[in-house]
Design an enzyme around this catalytic site. Structure first.
Site, PDB file in Angstrom:
ATOM      1  N   THR A  69     -24.181 -29.271 -20.691  1.00 35.76           N
ATOM      2  CA  THR A  69     -24.578 -29.847 -20.813  1.00 35.76           C
ATOM      3  C   THR A  69     -26.062 -29.462 -22.223  1.00 35.76           C
ATOM      4  O   THR A  69     -26.546 -28.600 -22.167  1.00 35.76           O
ATOM      5  CB  THR A  69     -26.139 -30.962 -20.154  1.00 35.76           C
ATOM      6  OG1 THR A  69     -26.221 -32.086 -21.154  1.00 35.76           O
ATOM      7  CG2 THR A  69     -26.583 -30.116 -19.346  1.00 35.76           C
ATOM      8  N   GLU A 124     -21.133 -53.840 -16.966  1.00 35.24           N
ATOM      9  CA  GLU A 124     -22.532 -54.328 -17.790  1.00 35.24           C
ATOM     10  C   GLU A 124     -22.006 -53.753 -19.447  1.00 35.24           C
ATOM     11  O   GLU A 124     -21.855 -51.733 -19.265  1.00 35.24           O
ATOM     12  CB  GLU A 124     -23.744 -53.741 -17.525  1.00 35.24           C
ATOM     13  CG  GLU A 124     -25.080 -54.438 -18.087  1.00 35.24           C
ATOM     14  CD  GLU A 124     -25.069 -53.895 -20.067  1.00 35.24           C
ATOM     15  OE1 GLU A 124     -24.728 -54.213 -21.445  1.00 35.24           O
ATOM     16  OE2 GLU A 124     -25.918 -52.344 -19.555  1.00 35.24           O
ATOM     17  N   GLU A 149     -25.952 -57.465 -13.146  1.00 34.69           N
ATOM     18  CA  GLU A 149     -27.063 -56.295 -12.356  1.00 34.69           C
ATOM     19  C   GLU A 149     -28.567 -57.086 -12.129  1.00 34.69           C
ATOM     20  O   GLU A 149     -28.805 -57.849 -13.218  1.00 34.69           O
ATOM     21  CB  GLU A 149     -27.120 -55.417 -13.021  1.00 34.69           C
ATOM     22  CG  GLU A 149     -25.223 -54.278 -12.903  1.00 34.69           C
ATOM     23  CD  GLU A 149     -25.645 -53.108 -13.061  1.00 34.69           C
ATOM     24  OE1 GLU A 149     -25.412 -52.516 -12.248  1.00 34.69           O
ATOM     25  OE2 GLU A 149     -25.711 -52.630 -14.530  1.00 34.69           O
ATOM     26  N   ALA A 167     -13.546 -50.767 -24.367  1.00 34.10           N
ATOM     27  CA  ALA A 167     -12.662 -50.492 -24.494  1.00 34.10           C
ATOM     28  C   ALA A 167     -12.820 -50.121 -22.987  1.00 34.10           C
ATOM     29  O   ALA A 167     -11.281 -50.262 -22.145  1.00 34.10           O
ATOM     30  CB  ALA A 167     -12.318 -49.722 -25.656  1.00 34.10           C
ATOM     31  N   THR A 168     -13.242 -48.785 -22.473  1.00 37.63           N
ATOM     32  CA  THR A 168     -13.413 -48.246 -21.268  1.00 37.63           C
ATOM     33  C   THR A 168     -13.136 -49.410 -20.307  1.00 37.63           C
ATOM     34  O   THR A 168     -12.385 -49.208 -19.070  1.00 37.63           O
ATOM     35  CB  THR A 168     -14.493 -47.658 -20.925  1.00 37.63           C
ATOM     36  OG1 THR A 168     -14.375 -46.476 -22.709  1.00 37.63           O
ATOM     37  CG2 THR A 168     -14.225 -46.859 -19.651  1.00 37.63           C
ATOM     38  N   LYS A 212     -27.833 -49.192 -10.205  1.00 41.56           N
ATOM     39  CA  LYS A 212     -26.807 -49.621  -9.147  1.00 41.56           C
ATOM     40  C   LYS A 212     -26.390 -49.307  -7.616  1.00 41.56           C
ATOM     41  O   LYS A 212     -26.108 -49.727  -6.960  1.00 41.56           O
ATOM     42  CB  LYS A 212     -25.528 -48.560  -9.802  1.00 41.56           C
ATOM     43  CG  LYS A 212     -25.126 -48.922 -11.051  1.00 41.56           C
ATOM     44  CD  LYS A 212     -23.495 -48.042 -11.933  1.00 41.56           C
ATOM     45  CE  LYS A 212     -23.861 -48.866 -13.376  1.00 41.56           C
ATOM     46  NZ  LYS A 212     -23.016 -50.363 -13.663  1.00 41.56           N
ATOM     47  N   PRO A 271     -22.575 -39.793 -12.813  1.00 38.57           N
ATOM     48  CA  PRO A 271     -23.233 -40.043 -14.895  1.00 38.57           C
ATOM     49  C   PRO A 271     -22.457 -39.819 -16.067  1.00 38.57           C
ATOM     50  O   PRO A 271     -20.982 -39.310 -15.494  1.00 38.57           O
ATOM     51  CB  PRO A 271     -24.438 -39.218 -14.001  1.00 38.57           C
ATOM     52  CG  PRO A 271     -23.833 -38.270 -13.206  1.00 38.57           C
ATOM     53  CD  PRO A 271     -22.716 -38.415 -11.913  1.00 38.57           C
ATOM     54  N   SER A 272     -22.475 -40.273 -16.651  1.00 41.35           N
ATOM     55  CA  SER A 272     -22.289 -39.344 -18.162  1.00 41.35           C
ATOM     56  C   SER A 272     -21.889 -38.560 -17.861  1.00 41.35           C
ATOM     57  O   SER A 272     -22.802 -37.588 -17.815  1.00 41.35           O
ATOM     58  CB  SER A 272     -22.688 -40.834 -19.067  1.00 41.35           C
ATOM     59  OG  SER A 272     -22.168 -40.205 -20.033  1.00 41.35           O
ATOM     60  N   CYS A 331     -28.061 -51.462 -25.107  1.00 39.84           N
ATOM     61  CA  CYS A 331     -26.945 -51.733 -25.122  1.00 39.84           C
ATOM     62  C   CYS A 331     -26.987 -53.132 -25.715  1.00 39.84           C
ATOM     63  O   CYS A 331     -26.663 -54.290 -26.462  1.00 39.84           O
ATOM     64  CB  CYS A 331     -25.995 -51.943 -24.202  1.00 39.84           C
ATOM     65  SG  CYS A 331     -27.048 -52.602 -22.733  1.00 39.84           S
ATOM     66  N   VAL A 381     -22.430 -36.825 -20.819  1.00 42.96           N
ATOM     67  CA  VAL A 381     -23.840 -36.709 -21.550  1.00 42.96           C
ATOM     68  C   VAL A 381     -24.886 -36.193 -21.106  1.00 42.96           C
ATOM     69  O   VAL A 381     -25.413 -35.294 -21.566  1.00 42.96           O
ATOM     70  CB  VAL A 381     -23.154 -37.684 -22.637  1.00 42.96           C
ATOM     71  CG1 VAL A 381     -24.217 -37.590 -23.498  1.00 42.96           C
ATOM     72  CG2 VAL A 381     -22.220 -37.561 -23.314  1.00 42.96           C
ATOM     73  N   GLY A 399     -20.533 -53.770 -24.356  1.00 46.81           N
ATOM     74  CA  GLY A 399     -21.259 -54.041 -25.210  1.00 46.81           C
ATOM     75  C   GLY A 399     -21.959 -54.895 -26.050  1.00 46.81           C
ATOM     76  O   GLY A 399     -21.605 -55.927 -25.114  1.00 46.81           O
ATOM     77  N   LYS A 430     -18.448 -63.156 -22.438  1.00 41.28           N
ATOM     78  CA  LYS A 430     -17.345 -62.784 -23.363  1.00 41.28           C
ATOM     79  C   LYS A 430     -16.990 -61.488 -23.068  1.00 41.28           C
ATOM     80  O   LYS A 430     -16.967 -60.984 -21.814  1.00 41.28           O
ATOM     81  CB  LYS A 430     -17.593 -62.727 -25.196  1.00 41.28           C
ATOM     82  CG  LYS A 430     -17.877 -64.386 -24.909  1.00 41.28           C
ATOM     83  CD  LYS A 430     -18.145 -64.049 -26.964  1.00 41.28           C
ATOM     84  CE  LYS A 430     -18.836 -65.539 -27.317  1.00 41.28           C
ATOM     85  NZ  LYS A 430     -19.029 -65.586 -28.811  1.00 41.28           N
TER      86      LYS A 430
END
EC number: 1.2.1.8
Length: 490
Positions: free
Chosen positions: A26, A252, A464, A232-233, A162, A177-178, A286, A180, A254, A457
């Site tokens: 990281t 949740e 949340e 997409a994910t 969450k 977690p991400s 977002c 990143v 984009g 959409k």
């Protein structure tokens, strides 16, 4: 340069070594320096985390709601006591300005834990009479083990968003977690343990989403997936959750949200809101209002007001008290944002300010992108259609209300929307016509714990925060009771 020890997993109330033998790095996006090596969970580690969660959940669910509430409230106290320490680590990992992380990330995340701690004792069923000798009642029971998959822009806040309703309802969570921004989730896990949450109720596994996420979404013991990330994910996660064991999902995803400035709006207020809606957290939110629709008659004055405010933004070392705009969270993301900026130039948008990487002095070592404003934008431009997730504002001129509503809704996204107007009736009328799940009038961006957050959409499924979310971490059992005689037809 800050270097931390190797970061482990957190399973069953303690830090544990991963069995994969693999690590990832990281990086501090303000400097490019490596902060820590982070151990990657193997499939066996994920299995261990899930089984631990199943054990812990039984202990947690057997407690009274009041006991769970007290423990979560104690976690809130610890979070607030360690606000500055956690904010420092979050800034190191994300590049967000310390002025932001100390006042927003941990504070608002702790608000959500506190909110659901208060609601833990209010989970209730109903009882209705059917006839003199019979009635039925319902129970709201925890789902069991759930999984949370976080995004990189608000790491610890998302972990709290969450976990709070999940734990309040009596569930256990395995959280990923991400990769990143992986550092603060384990600190949250330690705080939960210190507060009295039983071992296994909040476990943390680290590693790439394409592997860890898939193992979680396909695991038969996990009853629900709560995911924050890209569309997409999200579609892949949802498909995997459905095909494996028909898991419930919260998504949740984009956004490409419209901010509609009305012709009666106060110019200064409208410009202030537009700048906040695009450049807070270096544009990595977002819900950002990146499509700014402005009446053609106001366009020149609005452009000047926005540019004036952008020039006041203080770009710099995110640890410095005066900085209010830090680097993007990773160097690969910076390159992606820069590609979008170049596409805006190539497709004919008029650049008002910014338009490239910040390279002055020490900024050249970090993932800094200048706050960028384009005008004369068209609906078919790439920068207008696609989520950039960076500090790029697109200004679009319009002529009447029906036109702006049609154009604002002409997107596959539906996360957020906003209207700025002195006429409250007009503002409500437009908001009610916009296809978005989170809306603001004469403001932008606040997400209090009490307010449900989610999109229309392709911007998401479920919500949340808010009261309704708690119910989605439970399932309803209906029980009929007969007090009188029973007559069989056979």
């Amino acid at each position: 340069m800050t270097t931390l020890p190797v970061q482990q997993l957190y399973i069953h109330g303690q830090r544990v070594d991963a069995t994969s033998g693999k690590t990832f790095r990281t990086v501090n996006p303000a400097t490019g320096d490596v902060i820590a090596e982070v151990q990657v969970a193997s499939q066996a580690d994920v299995e261990r985390a899930v089984q631990s969660a199943a054990e812990g959940q039984k202990v947690w669910a057997a407690m009274t709601a009041m006991e769970r509430s007290r423990i979560l409230r104690r976690a809130v106290e610890i979070l607030r006591e360690r606000n500055d320490e956690l904010a420092h680590l979050e800034t190191l990992d994300t590049g967000k300005a310390l002025a932001e992380t100390t006042t927003v990330d941990i504070v608002t995340g702790a608000d959500v834990v506190e909110y659901y701690a208060g609601l833990a004792t209010a989970i209730e069923g109903i009882q209705l009479p059917l006839r003199e000798s019979s009635f039925f009642y319902t129970r709201r029971e925890p789902l069991g083990v759930v999984a949370g998959i976080g995004a990189w822009n608000y790491p610890i806040q998302i972990a709290m968003w969450k976990s709070a309703p999940a734990l309040a309802a009596g569930n256990a969570m395995v959280f990923k977690p991400s990769e990143v921004t992986p550092l603060t989730a384990i600190r949250l896990a330690e705080i939960y343990t210190e507060a009295g949450v039983p071992a296994g109720v909040f476990n943390v596994v680290q590693g790439p989403g394409r592997e860890i996420g898939q193992w979680l979404t396909e695991h038969p013991v996990i009853e629900k997936i709560s995911f924050t990330g890209g569309v997409a994910t999200g579609k892949k996660v949802m498909a995997s959750a459905a095909s494996s064991s028909l898991k419930e999902v919260t998504m949740e995803l984009g956004g490409k949200s419209p901010l509609v400035i009305c012709d009666d709006a106060d110019l200064d207020r409208a410009a202030d809101i537009a700048v906040m809606a695009n450049f807070f957290s270096s544009g990595q939110v977002c819900t950002n209002g990146t499509r700014v629709f402005v009446p053609r008659s106001m366009l020149a004055a609005f452009e000047a007001a926005v540019v004036e405010r952008v020039k006041r933004i203080r770009i710099g070392d995110p640890m410095a008290a005066e900085t209010n705009f830090g680097p993007l969270t990773s160097f690969p993301h910076m390159e992606n944002v820069l590609r979008y900026i170049e596409s805006g130039k190539a497709e004919g948008a008029r650049l008002l300010t910014g338009g490239g990487r910040a390279t002055e002095g020490a900024l050249a070592n970090g993932a800094y992108v200048l706050p960028t404003v384009f005008s004369d934008c068209r609906d078919d431009m790439t920068i207008v259609k696609e989520e950039i997730f960076g500090p790029v504002m697109s200004i679009l001129a319009y002529d009447d209300e029906d036109e702006v509503v049609r154009r604002a809704n002409d997107t596959t996204f539906g996360l957020a929307a906003g209207v700025v107007s002195k006429d409250v009736s007009r503002a409500h009328r437009i908001i009610h016509r916009l296809e978005a799940g989170i809306c603001w009038i004469n403001t932008w961006g606040e997400s209090p714990a009490e307010m449900p957050v989610g999109g229309y959409k392709e911007s998401g499924v479920g919500r949340e925060n808010g009261l309704s979310t708690l119910g989605h971490y439970t399932r309803i059992k209906s029980v009929q009771v007969e007090l009188g005689d029973y007559a069989s037809v056979f």
